[in-house]
Scaffold this active site. Structure first.
Site, short mmCIF file in Angstrom:
data_model
loop_
_atom_site.label_atom_id
_atom_site.label_comp_id
_atom_site.label_asym_id
_atom_site.label_seq_id
_atom_site.Cartn_x
_atom_site.Cartn_y
_atom_site.Cartn_z
N SER A 1 35.17 41.31 40.76
CA SER A 1 34.64 42.34 41.35
C SER A 1 35.44 43.63 40.77
CB SER A 1 34.92 42.50 42.71
OG SER A 1 34.07 41.86 43.55
N TYR B 1 26.16 36.21 46.25
CA TYR B 1 25.29 35.98 45.28
C TYR B 1 24.28 35.86 45.56
CZ TYR B 1 30.00 35.64 42.78
OH TYR B 1 31.19 35.90 42.04
N GLN C 1 39.73 40.44 49.04
CA GLN C 1 39.40 41.30 48.36
C GLN C 1 40.13 42.08 47.24
OE1 GLN C 1 37.54 44.30 51.25
NE2 GLN C 1 35.55 43.18 51.33
N ASP D 1 40.38 39.70 44.24
CA ASP D 1 38.83 39.61 43.60
C ASP D 1 38.77 40.05 42.25
OD1 ASP D 1 36.32 38.82 42.95
OD2 ASP D 1 35.36 40.12 44.85
N ARG E 1 35.17 35.01 47.89
CA ARG E 1 34.43 36.65 48.33
C ARG E 1 34.67 36.57 49.87
NH1 ARG E 1 30.08 38.93 44.06
NH2 ARG E 1 31.72 39.45 42.58
#
Length: 393
Positions: free
Chosen positions: A130, A224, A124, A127, A119
């Site tokens: 996500s 996280y 991005q 990902d 991450r």
């Protein structure tokens, strides 16, 4: 170069790793795209749609492929049909798929796990955790609204006023924020809690009110939350209890890939909710945030209905597949050396790249992912190949 799209065979999986509208992105990189028959049917993509986009539909798509892309890990029998030196790209929960990882290692197949993409800003667009959480968060809010036998918005009429529903969301990661935004758009009064104080601003930006329990923060790495000890967990549940009891709908989304989901809500807390209340546990697949939730089932706890999520993104396969496919295409593009005047395009993953290093589970006959290697081969002093062990927190 041939890139094959595998047909998903695991029960309940409706997604596909490549949608027809993105075939062109791979052919532009120099790949011939081959699709197993029926691969996209669960996501409402016909074989003819792939052919119209420039792909070929073949029964033996995976056997001669340089790259095989899928959503779920390949079955071991399928992996054994792959050519040595080929590459797989999929979700690959290695701790639950050790036999498959061992096969991939021994067959000298390179494997990249979408959930291990780090991450960081430059990753991005790759990902997949996500992107799939976005879908799951929306689905959770819609499920809660459908199960709740009342309006979500405030209604003021000549016959009287109907108060808005009270929704509480626990966990404000991607899924939680999407659940908040969706419930808010439907007109509910939404409150949310996350152990990371940095989430309060994001919760407010979605139009909800952050619940402050006045507990020490648990900000972790990689976006996280840090794991909490049992005493902290007990105190958190005690302080959350009145907020849960006052909710018409409770949505829980707290999960970390590869770990058991934290228990946020006990059976006693659910039993204190009013008749007709609804609980949606997105983390049911990984142990559950709510005591008594069952993956894929709607059960009654006290006077509340408790819905346990099972592979929730696959319940909305069209958008989930479209987003996942874009993640896959972006990762494959990072592995691909563009064509030049002197050489054609080639699959050439640079494992010194931090994104590919982190996502790589097996390569050239070794297990590169440190935690998985330790499970298979025992602890070692360092990685056998590459600059780091890779892996998500």
């Amino acid at each position: 170069m041939r890139i094959a799209v595998a047909r998903e065979t695991r029960p309940g999986e409706t997604r596909v790793a490549l949608v027809p509208e993105l075939v062109g992105a791979l052919t532009a990189l120099g790949y011939d795209v081959v699709v197993e028959p029926g691969a996209g049917l669960g996501a409402l993509a016909e074989d003819a749609d792939y052919e119209a986009a420039g792909a070929t539909v073949e029964d033996r798509a995976v056997e001669d492929a340089d790259v095989v892309v899928s959503v779920q890990p390949l079955e071991r029998a399928t992996a054994r049909r792959l050519a040595s030196g080929s590459t797989t790209v999929s979700f690959l929960p290695a701790a639950q798929e050790l036999d498959l990882v061992a096969d991939l290692r021994d067959l000298r197949i390179s494997s990249f796990a979408m959930e291990l993409v780090p991450r960081i800003s430059r990753a991005q667009s790759m990902d997949a955790l996500s992107s799939q959480s976005l879908v799951a968060g929306y689905r959770c809010a819609v499920v809660a609204a459908g199960l709740l036998r009342r309006f979500l918005p405030l209604n003021m009429t000549a016959a009287g006023t109907v108060e808005p529903a009270q929704v509480v969301v626990l966990g404000a990661g991607v899924a939680g924020l999407q659940a908040i935004a969706t419930a808010k758009r439907l007109g509910a009064v939404v409150r949310a809690y996350d152990v990371r104080p940095s989430s309060a601003e994001e919760i407010a930006s979605m139009g909800a009110r952050a619940i402050d329990l006045d507990l020490p923060p648990l900000e972790g790495s990689g976006g996280y939350a840090r794991e909490m000890d049992e005493e902290r967990a007990r105190l958190q549940r005690e302080l959350l209890a009145p907020h849960v009891a006052a909710a018409d709908a409770l949505i829980t989304t707290a999960a970390v890939p590869g770990r058991t989901a934290p228990l946020l809500v006990t059976r006693a807390m659910v039993e204190a909710m009013a008749p007709g209340s609804v609980v949606v546990d997105l983390a049911a697949d990984s142990g559950g945030n709510v005591e008594g939730s069952v993956p894929g089932e709607l059960v009654r706890v006290g006077a509340a209905q408790v819905w346990g999520g099972r592979n929730v993104p696959a319940q909305m396969p069209q958008p989930a597949s479209r987003l996942y496919a874009q993640n896959v295409v972006n990762l494959v593009a990072l592995m691909t050396r563009p064509a030049t005047a002197d050489a054609p395009a080639a699959l050439a993953p640079d494992l010194a790249d931090e994104v590919l290093d982190a996502a790589c589970v097996t390569h050239d006959g070794v297990v590169r992912h440190g935690p998985t290697r330790a499970l298979l081969e025992g602890p070692s002093d360092g990685p056998p190949v590459g600059p780091s062990t890779g892996g998500a927190p």
